[in-house]
Design an enzyme around this catalytic site. Structure first.
Site, PDB file in Angstrom:
ATOM      1  N   HIS B  88      37.419  29.010  34.947  1.00  0.00           N
ATOM      2  CA  HIS B  88      38.573  29.133  35.835  1.00  0.00           C
ATOM      3  C   HIS B  88      39.218  30.508  35.647  1.00  0.00           C
ATOM      4  O   HIS B  88      39.447  31.225  36.620  1.00  0.00           O
ATOM      5  CB  HIS B  88      39.579  28.015  35.541  1.00  0.00           C
ATOM      6  CG  HIS B  88      40.961  28.265  36.067  1.00  0.00           C
ATOM      7  ND1 HIS B  88      41.239  28.282  37.419  1.00  0.00           N
ATOM      8  CD2 HIS B  88      42.134  28.539  35.444  1.00  0.00           C
ATOM      9  CE1 HIS B  88      42.532  28.538  37.594  1.00  0.00           C
ATOM     10  NE2 HIS B  88      43.100  28.704  36.401  1.00  0.00           N
ATOM     11  N   ASP B 117      36.201  56.039  57.407  1.00  0.00           N
ATOM     12  CA  ASP B 117      35.532  55.046  56.570  1.00  0.00           C
ATOM     13  C   ASP B 117      35.825  55.411  55.132  1.00  0.00           C
ATOM     14  O   ASP B 117      36.587  56.324  54.851  1.00  0.00           O
ATOM     15  CB  ASP B 117      34.006  55.053  56.815  1.00  0.00           C
ATOM     16  CG  ASP B 117      33.397  53.686  56.498  1.00  0.00           C
ATOM     17  OD1 ASP B 117      33.624  53.197  55.382  1.00  0.00           O
ATOM     18  OD2 ASP B 117      32.719  53.115  57.362  1.00  0.00           O
ATOM     19  N   TRP B 153      38.628  32.880  28.649  1.00  0.00           N
ATOM     20  CA  TRP B 153      38.289  34.089  29.418  1.00  0.00           C
ATOM     21  C   TRP B 153      38.438  35.316  28.541  1.00  0.00           C
ATOM     22  O   TRP B 153      37.967  36.397  28.895  1.00  0.00           O
ATOM     23  CB  TRP B 153      39.136  34.214  30.690  1.00  0.00           C
ATOM     24  CG  TRP B 153      40.468  34.873  30.512  1.00  0.00           C
ATOM     25  CD1 TRP B 153      41.587  34.300  29.994  1.00  0.00           C
ATOM     26  CD2 TRP B 153      40.826  36.229  30.848  1.00  0.00           C
ATOM     27  NE1 TRP B 153      42.622  35.200  29.987  1.00  0.00           N
ATOM     28  CE2 TRP B 153      42.189  36.394  30.507  1.00  0.00           C
ATOM     29  CE3 TRP B 153      40.137  37.307  31.410  1.00  0.00           C
ATOM     30  CZ2 TRP B 153      42.876  37.601  30.696  1.00  0.00           C
ATOM     31  CZ3 TRP B 153      40.822  38.501  31.600  1.00  0.00           C
ATOM     32  CH2 TRP B 153      42.172  38.644  31.245  1.00  0.00           C
ATOM     33  N   SER B 181      30.264  46.988  39.537  1.00  0.00           N
ATOM     34  CA  SER B 181      30.834  46.871  40.874  1.00  0.00           C
ATOM     35  C   SER B 181      32.252  47.433  40.913  1.00  0.00           C
ATOM     36  O   SER B 181      32.610  48.211  41.803  1.00  0.00           O
ATOM     37  CB  SER B 181      30.820  45.402  41.290  1.00  0.00           C
ATOM     38  OG  SER B 181      31.699  45.174  42.354  1.00  0.00           O
ATOM     39  N   SER B 182      33.063  47.038  39.930  1.00  0.00           N
ATOM     40  CA  SER B 182      34.456  47.495  39.927  1.00  0.00           C
ATOM     41  C   SER B 182      34.560  48.995  39.747  1.00  0.00           C
ATOM     42  O   SER B 182      35.360  49.663  40.402  1.00  0.00           O
ATOM     43  CB  SER B 182      35.227  46.855  38.779  1.00  0.00           C
ATOM     44  OG  SER B 182      35.394  45.507  39.004  1.00  0.00           O
ATOM     45  N   HIS B 265      44.863  44.313  28.877  1.00  0.00           N
ATOM     46  CA  HIS B 265      46.207  44.494  29.375  1.00  0.00           C
ATOM     47  C   HIS B 265      46.257  45.338  30.644  1.00  0.00           C
ATOM     48  O   HIS B 265      46.821  44.903  31.640  1.00  0.00           O
ATOM     49  CB  HIS B 265      47.206  44.994  28.332  1.00  0.00           C
ATOM     50  CG  HIS B 265      48.549  45.037  28.962  1.00  0.00           C
ATOM     51  ND1 HIS B 265      49.324  43.908  29.104  1.00  0.00           N
ATOM     52  CD2 HIS B 265      49.170  46.006  29.646  1.00  0.00           C
ATOM     53  CE1 HIS B 265      50.375  44.210  29.835  1.00  0.00           C
ATOM     54  NE2 HIS B 265      50.304  45.476  30.161  1.00  0.00           N
ATOM     55  N   GLU B 267      44.093  45.530  32.698  1.00  0.00           N
ATOM     56  CA  GLU B 267      43.524  44.631  33.701  1.00  0.00           C
ATOM     57  C   GLU B 267      44.602  43.803  34.393  1.00  0.00           C
ATOM     58  O   GLU B 267      44.563  43.612  35.615  1.00  0.00           O
ATOM     59  CB  GLU B 267      42.499  43.717  33.021  1.00  0.00           C
ATOM     60  CG  GLU B 267      42.034  42.522  33.847  1.00  0.00           C
ATOM     61  CD  GLU B 267      41.201  42.893  35.044  1.00  0.00           C
ATOM     62  OE1 GLU B 267      40.663  44.019  35.067  1.00  0.00           O
ATOM     63  OE2 GLU B 267      41.106  42.072  35.962  1.00  0.00           O
ATOM     64  N   TYR B 269      47.579  44.608  34.950  1.00  0.00           N
ATOM     65  CA  TYR B 269      48.294  45.467  35.902  1.00  0.00           C
ATOM     66  C   TYR B 269      47.410  45.847  37.078  1.00  0.00           C
ATOM     67  O   TYR B 269      47.899  46.117  38.172  1.00  0.00           O
ATOM     68  CB  TYR B 269      48.886  46.687  35.199  1.00  0.00           C
ATOM     69  CG  TYR B 269      50.025  46.269  34.283  1.00  0.00           C
ATOM     70  CD1 TYR B 269      50.858  45.217  34.664  1.00  0.00           C
ATOM     71  CD2 TYR B 269      50.252  46.870  33.070  1.00  0.00           C
ATOM     72  CE1 TYR B 269      51.870  44.780  33.838  1.00  0.00           C
ATOM     73  CE2 TYR B 269      51.269  46.441  32.240  1.00  0.00           C
ATOM     74  CZ  TYR B 269      52.075  45.397  32.623  1.00  0.00           C
ATOM     75  OH  TYR B 269      53.086  44.958  31.810  1.00  0.00           O
ATOM     76  N   SER B 280      55.731  46.453  49.048  1.00  0.00           N
ATOM     77  CA  SER B 280      56.502  47.637  49.431  1.00  0.00           C
ATOM     78  C   SER B 280      56.288  48.034  50.883  1.00  0.00           C
ATOM     79  O   SER B 280      57.031  48.856  51.419  1.00  0.00           O
ATOM     80  CB  SER B 280      56.148  48.825  48.533  1.00  0.00           C
ATOM     81  OG  SER B 280      56.364  48.498  47.191  1.00  0.00           O
ATOM     82  N   HIS B 314      50.211  43.393  22.199  1.00  0.00           N
ATOM     83  CA  HIS B 314      51.181  42.310  22.346  1.00  0.00           C
ATOM     84  C   HIS B 314      50.492  40.960  22.587  1.00  0.00           C
ATOM     85  O   HIS B 314      51.139  39.934  22.563  1.00  0.00           O
ATOM     86  CB  HIS B 314      52.232  42.603  23.426  1.00  0.00           C
ATOM     87  CG  HIS B 314      51.709  42.701  24.824  1.00  0.00           C
ATOM     88  ND1 HIS B 314      52.174  43.610  25.722  1.00  0.00           N
ATOM     89  CD2 HIS B 314      50.775  42.005  25.494  1.00  0.00           C
ATOM     90  CE1 HIS B 314      51.552  43.472  26.868  1.00  0.00           C
ATOM     91  NE2 HIS B 314      50.697  42.495  26.762  1.00  0.00           N
ATOM     92  N   HIS B 315      49.193  41.003  22.826  1.00  0.00           N
ATOM     93  CA  HIS B 315      48.444  39.753  22.902  1.00  0.00           C
ATOM     94  C   HIS B 315      47.976  39.310  21.525  1.00  0.00           C
ATOM     95  O   HIS B 315      47.342  38.276  21.387  1.00  0.00           O
ATOM     96  CB  HIS B 315      47.223  39.912  23.807  1.00  0.00           C
ATOM     97  CG  HIS B 315      47.596  40.225  25.235  1.00  0.00           C
ATOM     98  ND1 HIS B 315      47.870  39.257  26.146  1.00  0.00           N
ATOM     99  CD2 HIS B 315      47.778  41.402  25.871  1.00  0.00           C
ATOM    100  CE1 HIS B 315      48.189  39.818  27.306  1.00  0.00           C
ATOM    101  NE2 HIS B 315      48.147  41.123  27.158  1.00  0.00           N
ATOM    102  N   THR B 340      59.321  48.450  35.949  1.00  0.00           N
ATOM    103  CA  THR B 340      59.120  47.292  36.824  1.00  0.00           C
ATOM    104  C   THR B 340      60.439  46.882  37.452  1.00  0.00           C
ATOM    105  O   THR B 340      60.493  46.524  38.633  1.00  0.00           O
ATOM    106  CB  THR B 340      58.514  46.110  36.048  1.00  0.00           C
ATOM    107  OG1 THR B 340      57.486  46.610  35.196  1.00  0.00           O
ATOM    108  CG2 THR B 340      57.930  45.093  36.988  1.00  0.00           C
ATOM    109  N   LYS B 343      61.242  48.854  40.437  1.00  0.00           N
ATOM    110  CA  LYS B 343      60.582  48.392  41.649  1.00  0.00           C
ATOM    111  C   LYS B 343      61.341  47.236  42.285  1.00  0.00           C
ATOM    112  O   LYS B 343      61.608  47.231  43.489  1.00  0.00           O
ATOM    113  CB  LYS B 343      59.143  47.957  41.354  1.00  0.00           C
ATOM    114  CG  LYS B 343      58.357  49.016  40.614  1.00  0.00           C
ATOM    115  CD  LYS B 343      56.889  48.910  40.879  1.00  0.00           C
ATOM    116  CE  LYS B 343      56.593  49.412  42.243  1.00  0.00           C
ATOM    117  NZ  LYS B 343      55.500  50.344  42.371  1.00  0.00           N
ATOM    118  N   ARG B 462      47.883  25.787  24.344  1.00  0.00           N
ATOM    119  CA  ARG B 462      47.015  25.900  25.516  1.00  0.00           C
ATOM    120  C   ARG B 462      45.575  25.599  25.115  1.00  0.00           C
ATOM    121  O   ARG B 462      45.269  25.454  23.947  1.00  0.00           O
ATOM    122  CB  ARG B 462      47.136  27.291  26.133  1.00  0.00           C
ATOM    123  CG  ARG B 462      46.731  28.416  25.210  1.00  0.00           C
ATOM    124  CD  ARG B 462      47.145  29.778  25.757  1.00  0.00           C
ATOM    125  NE  ARG B 462      46.226  30.239  26.776  1.00  0.00           N
ATOM    126  CZ  ARG B 462      45.959  31.540  27.013  1.00  0.00           C
ATOM    127  NH1 ARG B 462      46.576  32.482  26.312  1.00  0.00           N
ATOM    128  NH2 ARG B 462      45.125  31.894  27.952  1.00  0.00           N
TER     129      ARG B 462
END
Ligand code: HEA
Ligand code: HEA
Ligand code: CUA
Ligand SMILES: [Cu+2]
Lengths: 285, 546, 381
Positions: B88, B117, B153, B181-182, B265, B267, B269, B280, B314-315, B340, B343, B462
């Protein structure tokens, strides 16, 4: 700035590339997970080589046909630049791992620093670099390490000079001095080739005589990870330069239009810089 | 302009009748999609792929929610539960959210900067088609002997190496393919933005969606290779006897986490910056007022991106980092609240004294602002190390990241889809159905994820298939909400199909307050737009003219 | 529309009130919120949590207040005309600076608390806590006491064939016992994968990482039982490895230590005598179900390919593989999840469990392994 954009036509190469890459992934995956799948892997790898040949040939033809405008050229340049940046980050991960192991993990295992209490688990372990003895002796480190001032030093000199010779070749191209270009390109290739041979000799020696293998603890792990991926990149770079040589002999490129050559050169310089880092942090310090 | 059905990319009957405009060699039928190098068609492929993955990953979430409906083991065994949680997470992150943003980038960036294009169209085709292969491989692991990935994950070593199921090498291969790909997709986007802007459009004239994607693409190129590196090290540990993540040989399992989160991390963002871009655009459109603080939006995005490289640990507050490291990562993480906040405040200042209407895209954008902020605030709480010791690896974290990802990233994607649907299909989305979709989603999402704050605080870990009795009520509410939210997404499919097949026709400028080059071409956008660079006149007082 | 919005948000905020929170709380939590806990540190953490929570709620109220007010006031349907400003340096500086200040306000107490939590010096008691798939092991350093602590909730409750108890999934066979009022240093490590030792009431959560040791500490003032769970995904039974800490008076603690030592001696003496097959089988079944069944399954069928079957196949039915069988149980198998039990179980338990595996589920090798044999094997190491 052109008033009309160039949009390249569709091509069958991308989807074929996806297919062969998928084949390679499935082959490699099942080989490693379940011990079968070698034929897929080999077919995939051969396929990748063929696709690269076909796809690049088409691009070369289009380029030679004068289809690309300045904007397309800039796109290619930027694409190549960012691609090399991604490669830099790939190696950065490996160097980061090396530094972390050396600066944090090993001292902790040896009882120094913030997590030195860990030494309770490994009372007999002393850290050193290169790491000759692993915390769990049953894994075992290498019996000896490679002296940086022999083959690695030679390899450093080879690669550094190959960067120089490639630059000479590039200048020759800009001056439209073809014989000189061919000469120096060949010299570069020879230097790269000798580098790879020496690296191969070093690997055999490490593996068979020094006990320096992938299984020889973290030193062997980092050693082969860094030098191995570097070696792969040198090989790719050398193939690219070989293709450039063939194209030069066919009269491709002009004094001011030779992006493919430049891209190959960037890549080669990048590989060279990575080596300097390797030489310093894997071999010397 | 061409008759309405002629060149719309999503029109099912395109490619049969009128081919006049296409280059002569344009293939037809399925091959047209397989070989396409057109940014709109590739964009549609990305979007459809991502929608499919949303349902696949969502169905797995529903398996999780069904099992957690009550205490005890009812429907699935723990090993399968772990595979569901893992898949998931992976599918939602890499298969649903990221490809959706890439799809939107493909469709809209060339149109917003006046390009014909993407810069490297064939590479674009390659990048897309790698994804179905990658996820085909990933999903097939579920059927392999020993099952699919079951280590979360985040696949921490050594659970994902020595103790992993045999299919793990396939998992690594699929991550490699998705990563390639990315990276290539991101290179393409950067090259397009930097190189194909119409003459006269400076960087500070670009729409914020383009800006946020420029920065996101940079993040992608910087961190996806690190992910590739770390899975490669895993592969070596599993198959070739190396010791990277094994203390016995001098390695360290925590090294894995440092490398993973150095990718991980940024990722997260990557999954939110393009969302900021979309919001925006939508907020000014429906407030009929120019975006407040354009320049500060750009700088804030850039600051978030730069900060994202120095907050990864921080993880890992509970892995036993030295005190100084804990403090450094706590402070740097908290700092992200500042840009943030800028924004959020800019969006609200845009609303202030506007002339606001509440069409469906606007509803989703407003929902985004509120619920993303809730998720952001719980993020700041997580950054406070001593408190994180209590929050970490509980449902409080699950609540946090679903708030930023579901009513955050996913809502922004839906907002964008409603906003640009007229441009894609030529028709407005059904307003009534859209409202149903929005309100049911809002209720469902809060019902699902708000109670998780409580169960997490009270102590529910979790990644568990069964739990102590005291968490039963909250879990039941979450499960009901999860099903409500999930099934509400079927309305979106209905809306989409309806808009493709017909509906109220949209003019070129589909929304009264909309700005930007994409609104100068007809709806639906013809397959080829801007074959010659359009004229672009920056607003008189745009930042670049100061 | 606006009224609907407001109603929806109010509605969902009140929702949890409808679902009435039942079942006794497994910690000092109200059932909704972080537990206050029973140590100075846990209370400090709780107050820190409440401080930042209220700050965040206040921020949310202000931000959403302004937002909803604008949405309401400047509705187009009410004929609102949009203004033309799009910049204002003053407010932009303010809303950069004020959040900075708020963050500093949060960071100061957080830093102070964290420093205390990191100060593991001058502990009275050291306990080495080791995570295993899927149980904890506690070793009281210098006390010669060590034991495993396993989930004690019966399978029948998990599968709903039996009424679930109050401490469903958060109860163990052997709790970790500590005296009140003493500083206890926890040395955390793991034997296989990463686990995380978490007891909410103590505000201790620290990862147990194989090959490394992490330190943490606690001092409990209230006698009582404090429960927690493993908080890092560690495989199949991650949800089934709870923690129970029993805080008792000093005297009780001393008596408990003595009884543990006593029990260990009795257990070791088990190796001095000959055991009958039936006795071994009976003991072996208990040991098997506690230590082996999670992977190899109660019926011995395993979960191939990761956890091999023992029933009717492999070394457990091969008469010539008796020694191989003993070795794998004693020393484990590197590169697989099979741990070495030789250092952690008693000779009697080891002998019994091997005997059981060789005779249960129709394996019927009729082999028996005597505790004395195991003791001698381990002693000769
Ligand atoms: C889109 C994805 C996304 C986004 C945007 C964020 C944003 C943030 N996240 Fe989150 N996070 C995740 C996705 C995301 N996160 C995921 C997936 C995980 C779990 C991964 C896993 O373990 O599986 C996670 C986990 C996670 C953790 C680890 C928790 C743990 O495991 O113990 C932490 C800890 O610091 C954290 C912090 C933050 C912070 C500070 C922000 C900030 O960027 C938020 C900033 C926003 C605001 C603060 C709101 C608006 C600001 C204002 C209104 C201004 C005023 C505010 C103040 C002064 C406070 N996140
Ligand atoms: C990136 C985006 C993302 C999104 C959109 C979601 C969406 C959802 N997530 Fe999840 N989630 C993650 C990212 C995401 N998640 C991550 C990263 C994790 C961590 C994984 C880990 O721990 O490793 C996680 C973990 C996670 C957990 C914790 C699992 C655990 O710890 O064991 C839960 C539990 O409730 C959950 C629930 C949900 C639900 C109910 C939704 C809902 O929003 C889903 C809505 C459902 C649908 C949209 C599908 C609807 C399907 C149908 C209607 C059926 C019809 C079918 C067909 C037509 C084919 N998610
Ligand atoms: Cu042990 Cu989770
Ligand atoms: Cu993060």
């Amino acid at each position: 700035m052109s008033s009309q954009y160039y949009v390249p036509p569709t091509s069958k190469w991308p989807i074929i590339a996806v297919a062969v890459l998928g084949l390679t992934a499935v082959g490699a995956g099942s080989l490693m997970s379940y011990g079968s799948g070698l034929p897929f892997l080999l077919a995939g790898v051969v396929g990748i080589a063929l696709v690269m040949y076909g796809w690049f040939r088409d691009v070369v033809n289009e380029s030679m046909g004068g289809l690309y405008d300045a904007q397309m050229d800039r796109s290619f340049r930027q694409g190549m630049g960012w691609f090399i940046f991604s490669e830099v980050m790939f190696f950065a991960a490996f160097f980061g791992a090396l530094f972390y192991i050396r600066v944090f993990a090993l001292p902790w295992l040896d009882g120094q620093g913030a997590k030195g209490i860990t030494a309770l688990l490994w009372p007999d372990f002393t850290a050193s670099w290169p790491l000759m003895n692993t915390p769990d002796p049953s894994i075992g480190g290498p019996n000896a390490v490679i002296n940086p001032w022999t083959l690695p030093l030679i390899n450093t000199l080879l690669l550094v000079s190959s960067s120089v010779t490639l630059t000479i070749a590039h200048h020759a191209l800009k001056e439209d001095n073809r014989p000189k270009l061919t000469r120096w390109l060949i010299v570069t290739l020879v230097l790269g080739f000798v580098f790879l041979v020496i690296q191969g000799i070093e690997y055999v020696e490490a593996w068979t005589q020094l006990g320096l293998t992938l299984q020889a603890g973290i030193y062997g792990s980092t050693f082969f990870l860094l030098t191995g991926f570097h070696g792969v990149h040198v090989t790719i770079g050398a193939i690219v330069l070989l293709v450039m040589l063939l194209r030069v002999r066919r009269g491709h490129f002009s004094a001011n239009q030779h992006f493919a050559f430049e891209a190959g050169a960037w890549y080669w310089h990048f590989v060279d810089v990575v080596w300097i880092g390797l030489f310093l942090f894997v071999y010397v310090f | 302009m061409a008759s309405e059905s002629t060149h719309a990319v999503l029109q099912p009957n395109v490619g049969t009748a009128e081919h006049g405009h296409h280059p002569a060699q344009m293939p037809t039928g399925i091959m047209r999609w397989v070989l396409t190098t057109n940014h709109k068609e590739i964009g549609s492929l990305y979007l459809l792929f991502s929608l499919l993955m949303l349902f696949v990953g969502g169905s797995m979430a529903l398996v999780i929610r069904a099992e957690l409906f009550q205490p005890g083991l009812q429907y699935v065994q723990p090993e399968f539960f772990n595979q569901m949680t893992t898949m998931h997470g992976l599918i939602m992150v890499f298969g649903a959210i990221m490809p959706a943003f890439v799809g939107l980038a493909n469709w809209m960036i060339p149109m917003q900067i006046g390009a014909p294009d993407m810069a490297l169209p064939r590479l674009n085709n390659f990048s897309f088609w790698l994804l179905p292969v990658a996820f085909g491989i990933l999903l097939s692991t579920l059927l392999m002997e020993g099952g699919g990935p079951n280590f979360g994950w985040t696949f921490y070593a050594p659970l994902s190496t020595t103790y992993a199921p045999p299919s793990t090498s396939f998992f690594i291969m699929s991550i490699h393919l998705a990563g390639i790909s990315s990276i290539l997709g991101a290179i393409n986007i950067i090259a397009t933005i930097l190189n194909l802007r119409t003459p006269g459009m400076r960087l500070m004239d670009m729409s914020l969606f383009v800006w946020t994607w420029l920065i996101t693409a940079f993040l992608l190129i910087a961190v996806m290779p690190v992910l590739a590196g770390v899975v490669t090290m895993m592969l070596l540990d599993i198959n070739f006897g190396t010791s990277f993540f094994d203390a016995a040989g001098g390695g360290d399992p925590v090294l894995f986490q440092h490398l993973f989160w150095f990718f991980g991390h940024p990722e997260v963002y990557i999954m939110i910056l393009p969302a900021f871009g979309i919001v925006s655009l939508i907020v000014p459109t429906f407030a009929r007022k120019r975006l407040f603080g354009y320049a500060s939006m750009v700088y804030a995005t850039a600051s978030i991106a730069l900060l994202s490289f120095v907050v990864w640990a921080h993880h890992m507050f509970t892995v036993g980092l030295p005190l100084t490291a804990e403090l450094f990562f706590m402070y740097s993480t908290m700092l992200i609240a500042v840009p943030t906040g800028v924004k959020v405040f800019n969006w609200i200042a845009t609303l202030f004294r506007g002339s606001i209407s509440f069409e469906v895209p606007m509803l989703f954008a407003l929902g985004f602002i509120v619920m993303f902020t809730i998720g952001g605030l719980s993020g700041v709480m997580l950054a406070i190390v001593p408190a994180d010791f209590q929050y970490h690896d509980t449902y409080f974290v699950v609540a946090h990241f679903h708030y930023v990802l579901v009513p955050g990233a996913l809502f922004a994607i839906l907002a964008g889809a409603y906003y640009w649907m007229p441009k894609w299909t030529g028709h407005y989305a059904d307003e009534t159905l859209g409202r149903w979709h929005f309100w049911l989603s809002v209720i469902g999402v809060n019902l699902t994820f708000f109670p998780m704050h409580f169960s997490g605080l009270a102590g529910m870990p979790r990644r568990i298939p069964d739990y102590a009795l005291q968490f039963a009520d909250f879990n039941m509410i979450s499960s009901i909400g999860g099903f409500l939210f999930g099934f509400s997404q079927l309305i979106f499919v209905w809306v989409l199909v309806k808009a493709i097949r017909g509906g109220e026709k949209a003019p070129a400028k589909a929304w009264e307050g909309a700005e930007g080059l994409e609104w100068t071409v007809p709806c639906p956008a013809p397959i080829h737009t801007f074959e010659t660079p359009p004229k672009f006149v920056p607003e008189v007082d745009s930042p670049s003219r100061h | 529309m606006i009224r609907l919005t407001i109603a929806a948000f109010l509605g969902f905020a009140l929702l949890p009130l409808i679902g009435n929170v039942h079942a006794s709380s497994i910690n000092t939590s109200s059932g909704w919120n972080m537990p206050m806990g029973v140590t100075d540190i846990s209370q400090e953490v709780f107050h820190l949590h409440m401080t930042i929570l209220w700050i965040c709620i206040a921020i949310a109220v202000i931000v959403f207040g302004v937002m909803f007010w604008s949405l309401f006031k400047y509705r187009r349907t009410q004929g609102a005309k949009s203004a033309h400003f799009h910049e204002n340096t003053f407010v932009e500086v303010m809303w950069t600076a004020i959040p900075m200040v708020i963050l500093v306000v949060m960071a100061i107490p957080a830093t102070a608390t964290l420093k205390k939590m990191y100060d593991t010096s001058n502990a009275d008691i050291d306990i080495l806590v080791t995570g295993y798939q899927w149980r904890w092991r506690y070793e009281y350093l210098g006390e010669d006491v060590s034991f495993f602590s396993n989930l004690s909730t019966p399978r029948e409750q998990i599968y709903g064939q039996e009424e679930r108890g109050d401490f469903y999934l958060v109860e163990v066979d052997e709790p970790m016992v500590v005296p009140v009022g003493r500083k206890i240093r926890l040395l955390l490590t793991a034997n296989d994968v990463i686990h995380s030792w978490w007891v909410p009431d103590l505000a201790v959560k620290k990862d147990a990482i194989p090959g490394f040791i992490n330190e943490s500490w606690t001092r409990i003032d209230e006698p009582g039982v404090y429960r927690g769970q493993c908080a890092e995904l560690c495989g199949r039974d991650h949800g089934f490895m709870p923690i129970e800490v029993k805080a008792v008076s000093e005297e009780e603690y001393v008596a408990w230590l003595a009884s543990k030592r006593e029990a260990a001696i009795t257990e070791a003496q088990g190796a001095d005598r000959e055991w009958a097959l039936g006795e071994l089988m009976e003991r072996g079944e208990g040991t098997y179900n506690t230590y082996c069944a999670a992977c190899h399954q109660p019926d011995g069928k395993g979960l191939p390919p990761i956890f091999p079957a023992l029933a009717g196949t492999g070394i457990s039915i091969d008469p010539s593989a008796r020694q191989a069988h003993i070795d794998i149980v004693l020393y484990g198998k590197t590169g697989t999840p099979m741990p070495a039990f030789g250092t952690t179980l008693s000779p009697a338990e080891l002998a019994a469990v091997i005997t059981y595996e060789r005779n249960a589920w129709g394996n019927n090798t009729a082999d028996s392994v005597q505790p004395a044999e195991i003791r001698d094997l381990l002693g000769s190491q």
